[in-house]
Design an enzyme around this catalytic site. Structure first.
Site, PDB file in Angstrom:
ATOM      1  N   GLY A   1      -5.550   1.293   4.632  1.00  0.00           N
ATOM      2  CA  GLY A   1      -4.835   1.398   3.359  1.00  0.00           C
ATOM      3  C   GLY A   1      -5.705   1.933   2.239  1.00  0.00           C
ATOM      4  O   GLY A   1      -5.260   2.752   1.423  1.00  0.00           O
ATOM      5  N   CYS A   2      -6.946   1.491   2.203  1.00  0.00           N
ATOM      6  CA  CYS A   2      -7.865   1.922   1.143  1.00  0.00           C
ATOM      7  C   CYS A   2      -8.209   3.405   1.281  1.00  0.00           C
ATOM      8  O   CYS A   2      -8.368   4.110   0.281  1.00  0.00           O
ATOM      9  CB  CYS A   2      -9.127   1.067   1.157  1.00  0.00           C
ATOM     10  SG  CYS A   2      -8.776  -0.687   0.841  1.00  0.00           S
ATOM     11  N   THR A   3      -8.292   3.872   2.517  1.00  0.00           N
ATOM     12  CA  THR A   3      -8.576   5.291   2.753  1.00  0.00           C
ATOM     13  C   THR A   3      -7.398   6.145   2.294  1.00  0.00           C
ATOM     14  O   THR A   3      -7.581   7.136   1.580  1.00  0.00           O
ATOM     15  CB  THR A   3      -8.897   5.539   4.238  1.00  0.00           C
ATOM     16  OG1 THR A   3     -10.057   4.768   4.591  1.00  0.00           O
ATOM     17  CG2 THR A   3      -9.157   7.007   4.511  1.00  0.00           C
TER      18      THR A   3
END
Length: 155
Positions: A45-47
């Protein structure tokens, strides 16, 4: 400490960032600042979130906004994350979690019945006068960067 709301003065910060420099709210006075808080470099998700903000970086710049991602990861991890995914946003490191706590995004979380402390994915827009004008908490990544861009353009 009461939770920050829209209209609150944004807490000041001065943090180490990617590339061995620092970034502070004071040095960005006069700019709109998008602060997006995320749990961990190089996770799915952060990527996606970092890639989405990077894809819109030119449009944020045209709108007069500086985008800063903040996590408790060390600067070395940020540098690797940026290089691996060719990211074009500033990544600030808050290893002691002072900024995360000041913005109220360091929260108790729960996964599979286990409680732990972590970053609640959140985004804040700070206006040119240093006031918080928009807050998103418990962010869902798909479409979020575009929604934030539209909010910045509407200022």
């Amino acid at each position: 400490m009461s939770e920050l709301g829209e209209g609150s003065l944004a807490p000041q910060f001065d943090l180490p960032r990617d590339g061995g420099r620092n970034v502070s709210l004071a040095e960005l006075a006069g700019n709109t600042v998008v602060l997006y808080f995320y749990p961990k470099d190089d996770t799915s998700g952060c990527t996606v979130e970092a890639i989405d903000f990077t894809g819109l970086a030119d449009e944020f710049a045209k709108a007069g906004a500086v985008v800063i991602g903040v996590s408790p990861d060390p600067v070395k991890a940020h540098d690797k994350f940026i290089a691996k995914h060719d990211l074009g946003v500033i990544l600030a490191s808050d290893e002691d979690k002072s900024m995360l706590e000041a913005y109220g995004v360091w929260k108790e979380k729960s996964m599979y019945g286990r409680k732990y402390m972590g970053v609640e994915r959140s985004t804040f827009i700070v206006d040119r006068d240093g006031r918080i004008v928009r807050i998103w908490r418990k962010v869902k990544v798909p479409g979020h960067a575009q929604e934030v861009l539209e909010a910045v353009k509407a200022l």
